[in-house]
Scaffold this motif. Structure first.
Motif, PDB file in Angstrom:
ATOM      1  N   GLU A 267      46.527   8.566 -89.727  1.00  0.00           N
ATOM      2  CA  GLU A 267      45.702   8.930 -90.878  1.00  0.00           C
ATOM      3  C   GLU A 267      46.196   8.207 -92.128  1.00  0.00           C
ATOM      4  O   GLU A 267      45.410   7.733 -92.944  1.00  0.00           O
ATOM      5  N   ALA A 268      47.521   8.092 -92.265  1.00  0.00           N
ATOM      6  CA  ALA A 268      48.074   7.352 -93.411  1.00  0.00           C
ATOM      7  C   ALA A 268      47.651   5.891 -93.369  1.00  0.00           C
ATOM      8  O   ALA A 268      47.407   5.260 -94.402  1.00  0.00           O
TER       9      ALA A 268
ATOM     10  N   TYR B 163      51.631  14.129 -96.082  1.00  0.00           N
ATOM     11  CA  TYR B 163      50.308  14.119 -95.470  1.00  0.00           C
ATOM     12  C   TYR B 163      49.252  14.543 -96.497  1.00  0.00           C
ATOM     13  O   TYR B 163      48.157  13.963 -96.570  1.00  0.00           O
ATOM     14  N   LEU B 164      49.617  15.519 -97.331  1.00  0.00           N
ATOM     15  CA  LEU B 164      48.680  15.986 -98.354  1.00  0.00           C
ATOM     16  C   LEU B 164      48.415  14.908 -99.409  1.00  0.00           C
ATOM     17  O   LEU B 164      47.335  14.855-100.001  1.00  0.00           O
ATOM     18  N   ASP B 165      49.391  14.023 -99.625  1.00  0.00           N
ATOM     19  CA  ASP B 165      49.188  12.876-100.530  1.00  0.00           C
ATOM     20  C   ASP B 165      47.961  12.062-100.136  1.00  0.00           C
ATOM     21  O   ASP B 165      47.279  11.474-100.982  1.00  0.00           O
ATOM     22  N   LEU B 166      47.696  12.006 -98.801  1.00  0.00           N
ATOM     23  CA  LEU B 166      46.560  11.214 -98.322  1.00  0.00           C
ATOM     24  C   LEU B 166      45.242  11.772 -98.834  1.00  0.00           C
ATOM     25  O   LEU B 166      44.258  11.044 -98.940  1.00  0.00           O
ATOM     26  N   ARG B 167      45.234  13.092 -99.180  1.00  0.00           N
ATOM     27  CA  ARG B 167      44.038  13.713 -99.744  1.00  0.00           C
ATOM     28  C   ARG B 167      44.040  13.581-101.264  1.00  0.00           C
ATOM     29  O   ARG B 167      43.011  13.796-101.903  1.00  0.00           O
ATOM     30  N   ARG B 168      45.182  13.259-101.836  1.00  0.00           N
ATOM     31  CA  ARG B 168      45.271  13.148-103.296  1.00  0.00           C
ATOM     32  C   ARG B 168      44.864  11.765-103.799  1.00  0.00           C
ATOM     33  O   ARG B 168      44.485  11.599-104.945  1.00  0.00           O
ATOM     34  N   TYR B 169      45.032  10.756-102.928  1.00  0.00           N
ATOM     35  CA  TYR B 169      44.783   9.380-103.372  1.00  0.00           C
ATOM     36  C   TYR B 169      43.688   8.743-102.533  1.00  0.00           C
ATOM     37  O   TYR B 169      43.936   8.167-101.474  1.00  0.00           O
ATOM     38  N   GLY B 170      42.483   8.894-102.953  1.00  0.00           N
ATOM     39  CA  GLY B 170      41.353   8.204-102.311  1.00  0.00           C
ATOM     40  C   GLY B 170      40.917   8.807-101.002  1.00  0.00           C
ATOM     41  O   GLY B 170      40.575   8.077-100.057  1.00  0.00           O
ATOM     42  N   SER B 171      40.904  10.128-100.891  1.00  0.00           N
ATOM     43  CA  SER B 171      40.488  10.806 -99.661  1.00  0.00           C
ATOM     44  C   SER B 171      39.076  10.398 -99.258  1.00  0.00           C
ATOM     45  O   SER B 171      38.183  10.297-100.106  1.00  0.00           O
ATOM     46  N   VAL B 172      38.881  10.148 -97.963  1.00  0.00           N
ATOM     47  CA  VAL B 172      37.550   9.777 -97.459  1.00  0.00           C
ATOM     48  C   VAL B 172      37.265  10.509 -96.156  1.00  0.00           C
ATOM     49  O   VAL B 172      38.175  11.008 -95.494  1.00  0.00           O
ATOM     50  N   VAL B 173      35.975  10.520 -95.821  1.00  0.00           N
ATOM     51  CA  VAL B 173      35.575  11.022 -94.503  1.00  0.00           C
ATOM     52  C   VAL B 173      36.266  10.176 -93.439  1.00  0.00           C
ATOM     53  O   VAL B 173      36.260   8.950 -93.511  1.00  0.00           O
ATOM     54  N   HIS B 174      36.897  10.805 -92.484  1.00  0.00           N
ATOM     55  CA  HIS B 174      37.498  10.054 -91.387  1.00  0.00           C
ATOM     56  C   HIS B 174      37.654  10.921 -90.152  1.00  0.00           C
ATOM     57  O   HIS B 174      37.623  12.145 -90.229  1.00  0.00           O
ATOM     58  N   SER B 175      37.792  10.235 -89.026  1.00  0.00           N
ATOM     59  CA  SER B 175      37.827  10.920 -87.730  1.00  0.00           C
ATOM     60  C   SER B 175      38.761  10.182 -86.792  1.00  0.00           C
ATOM     61  O   SER B 175      39.104   9.022 -87.027  1.00  0.00           O
TER      62      SER B 175
END
Length: 434
Positions: free
Chosen positions: A194-195, A388-400
RNA sequence: UCCCCGAUAACUCAGUUGGUAGAGUAGGCGACUGUUAAUCGCCCUGUCGCAAGUUCGAGUCUUGCUCGGGGAGCCA
């Protein structure tokens, strides 16, 4: 002669009438009064070598007692056409050098039990069916890489030693890590993938995964190989479409290139060919309704068990996606269903013929507040997941993303009853050697 | 962790109401003009998982232990 100019068994149809020298191993031997036969293997194929009384030099004929199963030898002889055999050639021996003696090889051509075979796994790998099985596994691995690389995926290897607990705090192998306290063997590379999507868009990793669960079933290993893929700007629908295309690609490749090994394994091709059709897509609630009719009953809200998976696989006779499970039975990172907050946007792919779940995947939750709430519900410490939460803080996008258990996939395609045979050296609860 | 089953020759197994073990395969020797798990004849192979108990006597019955197999749960 350079290594890549050597003649090997698979090349022999091009050398009919010529005399060649090949190093290899004796797979079996048979004799009658006038003609003697050697099964001869070099890793590229298996061929029959002949010793003919009156034609083969006496001193070579006299070597018979030393030409035992698994002796390593260098054979010189003339390549001749013959009716039988997959290559349509055999070799008439004129000279043999014994390289290493065979002795009493413990594995015969008759039946053996699983415990005996696994204790001799290092020798069992030489047998015909095991060779065929690992040719299939190799093609599956190649096909996975080819497909993903052709679709602009970047391979981003994830760490095997990890301090962060992935999803399940139990079931992890624990060890001491210098002065930093406990480390764990990775159960998944997903969080690292995810990162990576923020740098590369589409990524995958493929490596060993460790589960310390005390599982004793034909679908479980303590160490197995998992392909995981993660894609930015893919929703749950895109995720499933990709998985279906990937499995179809692999299946086509196996049916193209592995017909001989599949025949060795006596695999019925009909169910595989049927799986080239579009897969079934079943909402969790439809699955509950269907299982109420065909059994066994699934209580709405419960996770599917092995018996439910088998029933669905049997009913459709091809792979089935079961979509949008109850939130309570799935991991914290899965995206909440926009219309039904008690469910998540996930899908498991169930293989037919009782092989069970081979893929687990989901759209990921991109809302940091919802993740924090789920962590709290699950009793997981948010500070552990801070990176891991940083990934939602900096440019979070729809992903799967999704994960495929390689041994289960190979087990299904090769028609193996137990996945422990689908990995060269299986690691199970009671087995750490060889 | 729970449930079920098993352990007898190198391998796969049979072994009756309790009376000191048997087959096939493998191995050895021989026969056979091309075998594909070849076939045929002869020969060889035992700490009956370990420990205790019941019994005149245990491969067989009882208990415990060890190891293995299948399944459940969990997941890929």
């Amino acid at each position: 002669m350079r290594w890549n100019q050597r003649i090997t068994i698979k090349d022999l149809p091009l050398y009919i009438g010529q005399t060649v020298t090949l190093p290899g191993w004796i797979q079996f031997s048979r004799k009658s009064s006038q003609v003697r036969f050697l099964g001869f293997r070099d890793g590229s194929g298996l061929i029959q070598a002949l010793l003919i009384k009156g034609e083969t030099p006496e001193e070579v004929f006299g070597l018979w007692s030393e030409l035992r199963q698994e002796a390593s030898v260098s054979i010189t002889g003339e390549v001749a056409a013959c009716e039988q055999g997959p290559l349509g050639v055999e070799i008439k021996v004129s000279h043999i050098d014994i390289l290493g003696t065979g002795g009493d090889f413990p594995l015969g051509r008759k039946e053996h039990g699983p415990d005996f075979l696994h204790n001799l796994r290092h020798l069992w790998l030489r047998s015909k069916k095991q060779v065929a099985l690992f040719q299939i596994r190799d093609q599956v691995i190649q096909a996975i890489h080819e497909f993903l690389w052709s679709q602009s995926f970047v391979k981003m290897d994830s760490p095997i030693l990890t301090g962060t607990v992935g999803e399940d705090p139990k079931g992890l192998f624990k060890l001491d890590y210098f002065d930093l306290g406990p480390a764990y063997l990775a159960q998944t590379g997903q969080l690292y993938l995810e990162a990576s999507i923020f740098a590369h868009g589409r990524v995958f990793c493929f490596g060993p995964t460790f589960r310390a669960e005390k599982s004793k079933t034909r679908r479980h290993l303590a160490e197995f190989w998992m392909l995981e893929a993660e894609m930015a700007f893919f929703d749950a629908q895109d995720n499933i479409d990709l998985q279906e295309d990937l499995i179809h690609f692999i299946l086509n490749r196996v049916l193209e290139r592995c017909l001989a090994p599949l025949e060795v394994l006596e695999r019925d091709l009909a169910p595989l060919k049927r799986s080239l059709e579009p897969f079934v897509r079943l909402d969790y609630k439809e699955a509950v309704k269907l299982l109420a009719q065909i059994g066994p009953l699934l209580v709405d809200g419960d996770d599917l068990g092995a018996t439910h998976e088998t029933a669905l696989g049997e009913h459709f006779g091809k792979p089935v996606f079961v979509m949008d499970y109850p939130k309570a039975v799935k991991a914290f990172y899965m995206k909440e269903h926009p219309e039904e907050p008690t469910r998540v946007k996930c899908a498991d792919l169930i293989a037919p013929e009782g092989h069970g779940e081979i893929i687990g995947g989901s759209q990921r939750e991109e809302d940091i507040d919802k993740i924090l709430a789920r962590l709290a519900e699950a009793g997981l410490a948010p500070e552990t997941y801070d990176w891991y939460l940083d990934l939602r803080r900096y440019g979070s996008v729809v992903h799967s993303g999704f994960g495929i258990g390689l041994e289960r996939l190979v087990g299904w395609m090769a028609g193996m009853h137990h996945i422990r045979e689908c990995i060269p050296f299986p690691r199970m609860m009671e087995r750490l050697t060889p």
